[in-house]
Write a protein that holds these residues in place. Structure first.
Motif, PDB file in Angstrom:
ATOM      1  N   ALA A  14      47.095  47.515  40.382  1.00  0.00           N
ATOM      2  CA  ALA A  14      45.657  47.660  40.623  1.00  0.00           C
ATOM      3  C   ALA A  14      45.243  49.058  40.193  1.00  0.00           C
ATOM      4  O   ALA A  14      45.964  50.025  40.436  1.00  0.00           O
ATOM      5  N   PRO A  15      44.116  49.170  39.540  1.00  0.00           N
ATOM      6  CA  PRO A  15      43.677  50.502  39.104  1.00  0.00           C
ATOM      7  C   PRO A  15      43.255  51.354  40.284  1.00  0.00           C
ATOM      8  O   PRO A  15      42.932  50.846  41.357  1.00  0.00           O
ATOM      9  N   ARG A  16      43.270  52.633  40.043  1.00  0.00           N
ATOM     10  CA  ARG A  16      42.795  53.536  41.093  1.00  0.00           C
ATOM     11  C   ARG A  16      41.305  53.316  41.290  1.00  0.00           C
ATOM     12  O   ARG A  16      40.594  52.990  40.335  1.00  0.00           O
ATOM     13  N   PRO A  17      40.828  53.483  42.498  1.00  0.00           N
ATOM     14  CA  PRO A  17      39.379  53.315  42.708  1.00  0.00           C
ATOM     15  C   PRO A  17      38.612  54.425  41.982  1.00  0.00           C
ATOM     16  O   PRO A  17      39.166  55.493  41.716  1.00  0.00           O
ATOM     17  N   VAL A  39      38.441  65.110  29.029  1.00  0.00           N
ATOM     18  CA  VAL A  39      38.200  64.697  30.419  1.00  0.00           C
ATOM     19  C   VAL A  39      37.288  63.481  30.428  1.00  0.00           C
ATOM     20  O   VAL A  39      37.555  62.488  31.114  1.00  0.00           O
ATOM     21  N   TYR A  40      36.218  63.564  29.636  1.00  0.00           N
ATOM     22  CA  TYR A  40      35.273  62.457  29.544  1.00  0.00           C
ATOM     23  C   TYR A  40      35.971  61.193  29.029  1.00  0.00           C
ATOM     24  O   TYR A  40      35.791  60.104  29.558  1.00  0.00           O
ATOM     25  N   ARG A  41      36.784  61.357  28.008  1.00  0.00           N
ATOM     26  CA  ARG A  41      37.468  60.226  27.406  1.00  0.00           C
ATOM     27  C   ARG A  41      38.403  59.547  28.405  1.00  0.00           C
ATOM     28  O   ARG A  41      38.451  58.326  28.516  1.00  0.00           O
ATOM     29  N   HIS A  42      39.147  60.347  29.167  1.00  0.00           N
ATOM     30  CA  HIS A  42      40.060  59.774  30.158  1.00  0.00           C
ATOM     31  C   HIS A  42      39.301  59.055  31.264  1.00  0.00           C
ATOM     32  O   HIS A  42      39.709  57.971  31.708  1.00  0.00           O
ATOM     33  N   LEU A  43      38.214  59.632  31.727  1.00  0.00           N
ATOM     34  CA  LEU A  43      37.415  58.965  32.762  1.00  0.00           C
ATOM     35  C   LEU A  43      36.846  57.648  32.238  1.00  0.00           C
ATOM     36  O   LEU A  43      36.837  56.631  32.943  1.00  0.00           O
ATOM     37  N   ARG A  44      36.367  57.698  31.010  1.00  0.00           N
ATOM     38  CA  ARG A  44      35.804  56.494  30.408  1.00  0.00           C
ATOM     39  C   ARG A  44      36.875  55.415  30.252  1.00  0.00           C
ATOM     40  O   ARG A  44      36.665  54.248  30.598  1.00  0.00           O
ATOM     41  N   ARG A  45      38.046  55.790  29.775  1.00  0.00           N
ATOM     42  CA  ARG A  45      39.144  54.840  29.591  1.00  0.00           C
ATOM     43  C   ARG A  45      39.551  54.227  30.933  1.00  0.00           C
ATOM     44  O   ARG A  45      39.748  53.011  31.054  1.00  0.00           O
ATOM     45  N   ARG A  46      39.633  55.062  31.956  1.00  0.00           N
ATOM     46  CA  ARG A  46      40.017  54.575  33.276  1.00  0.00           C
ATOM     47  C   ARG A  46      38.966  53.597  33.824  1.00  0.00           C
ATOM     48  O   ARG A  46      39.299  52.578  34.417  1.00  0.00           O
ATOM     49  N   GLU A  47      37.696  53.893  33.597  1.00  0.00           N
ATOM     50  CA  GLU A  47      36.627  53.012  34.066  1.00  0.00           C
ATOM     51  C   GLU A  47      36.670  51.673  33.325  1.00  0.00           C
ATOM     52  O   GLU A  47      36.519  50.609  33.928  1.00  0.00           O
ATOM     53  N   GLN A  49      39.260  50.316  32.035  1.00  0.00           N
ATOM     54  CA  GLN A  49      40.450  49.632  32.526  1.00  0.00           C
ATOM     55  C   GLN A  49      40.165  48.978  33.884  1.00  0.00           C
ATOM     56  O   GLN A  49      40.558  47.840  34.136  1.00  0.00           O
ATOM     57  N   ARG A  50      39.446  49.687  34.740  1.00  0.00           N
ATOM     58  CA  ARG A  50      39.095  49.154  36.049  1.00  0.00           C
ATOM     59  C   ARG A  50      38.184  47.935  35.904  1.00  0.00           C
ATOM     60  O   ARG A  50      38.354  46.916  36.590  1.00  0.00           O
ATOM     61  N   GLN A  51      37.207  48.004  35.003  1.00  0.00           N
ATOM     62  CA  GLN A  51      36.303  46.878  34.789  1.00  0.00           C
ATOM     63  C   GLN A  51      37.041  45.670  34.215  1.00  0.00           C
ATOM     64  O   GLN A  51      36.799  44.532  34.629  1.00  0.00           O
ATOM     65  N   ASP A  52      37.952  45.902  33.288  1.00  0.00           N
ATOM     66  CA  ASP A  52      38.755  44.810  32.736  1.00  0.00           C
ATOM     67  C   ASP A  52      39.594  44.161  33.832  1.00  0.00           C
ATOM     68  O   ASP A  52      39.744  42.934  33.874  1.00  0.00           O
ATOM     69  N   PHE A  53      40.150  44.978  34.721  1.00  0.00           N
ATOM     70  CA  PHE A  53      40.950  44.455  35.824  1.00  0.00           C
ATOM     71  C   PHE A  53      40.103  43.574  36.738  1.00  0.00           C
ATOM     72  O   PHE A  53      40.511  42.483  37.129  1.00  0.00           O
ATOM     73  N   MET A  54      38.898  44.048  37.063  1.00  0.00           N
ATOM     74  CA  MET A  54      38.012  43.260  37.929  1.00  0.00           C
ATOM     75  C   MET A  54      37.616  41.949  37.252  1.00  0.00           C
ATOM     76  O   MET A  54      37.561  40.896  37.902  1.00  0.00           O
ATOM     77  N   ASP A  55      37.351  41.990  35.938  1.00  0.00           N
ATOM     78  CA  ASP A  55      37.021  40.766  35.210  1.00  0.00           C
ATOM     79  C   ASP A  55      38.198  39.789  35.228  1.00  0.00           C
ATOM     80  O   ASP A  55      38.016  38.583  35.412  1.00  0.00           O
ATOM     81  N   ALA A  56      39.408  40.321  35.027  1.00  0.00           N
ATOM     82  CA  ALA A  56      40.600  39.464  35.033  1.00  0.00           C
ATOM     83  C   ALA A  56      40.805  38.844  36.411  1.00  0.00           C
ATOM     84  O   ALA A  56      41.161  37.659  36.524  1.00  0.00           O
ATOM     85  N   MET A  57      40.590  39.612  37.475  1.00  0.00           N
ATOM     86  CA  MET A  57      40.738  39.082  38.830  1.00  0.00           C
ATOM     87  C   MET A  57      39.692  37.997  39.107  1.00  0.00           C
ATOM     88  O   MET A  57      39.994  36.975  39.720  1.00  0.00           O
ATOM     89  N   ALA A  58      38.457  38.213  38.637  1.00  0.00           N
ATOM     90  CA  ALA A  58      37.410  37.208  38.840  1.00  0.00           C
ATOM     91  C   ALA A  58      37.757  35.925  38.085  1.00  0.00           C
ATOM     92  O   ALA A  58      37.589  34.817  38.609  1.00  0.00           O
TER      93      ALA A  58
END
Length: 111
Positions: A14-17, A39-47, A49-58
């Motif tokens: 599970a991705p970090r919140p 920094v911006y790129r890493h935050l964007r990539r993490r976000e 990734q989190r959205q993809d994870f939520m879509d996959a769970m749905a």
């Protein structure tokens, strides 16, 4: 005699919140320092990734619900078929009993 360790089931990844707040993050626009973009790129990539994870769970949850509905539907169809066949067997049984009774009555009448 020797005990064998059985590994436990691994939890799903599970991705970090998302962070509560992000300080001093400039976008990839002018005015940002050379290190800010990373920094911006890493935050964007993490976000993302989190959205993809939520879509996959749905999607997984939707597929599970569809599967359960399909199982219920198949169970209902099977029960209906069983009930129909049971009624048919009962009807044949009753018919045989009725025929047997009438045959016995005819024998009694002949005697």
């Amino acid at each position: 005699e020797k005990t064998v360790p059985i590994p436990e089931k691994l939890n799903e990844w599970a991705p970090r919140p998302p962070p509560e707040f992000v300080r001093d993050v400039m976008g990839s626009s002018a005015g940002a320092g050379s290190g800010e973009f990373h920094v911006y790129r890493h935050l964007r990539r993490r976000e993302y990734q989190r959205q993809d994870f939520m879509d996959a769970m749905a999607e997984k949850q939707r597929l599970d619900e569809e599967f359960q509905k399909k199982l219920e539907r198949n169970k209902m169809i099977a029960e209906e078929q069983t009930a129909k066949r049971r009624r048919k067997r009962q009807k044949l049984k009753e018919k045989k009993l009725q025929a047997k009774k009438t045959k016995l009555e005819q024998k009694k009448q002949e005697k």
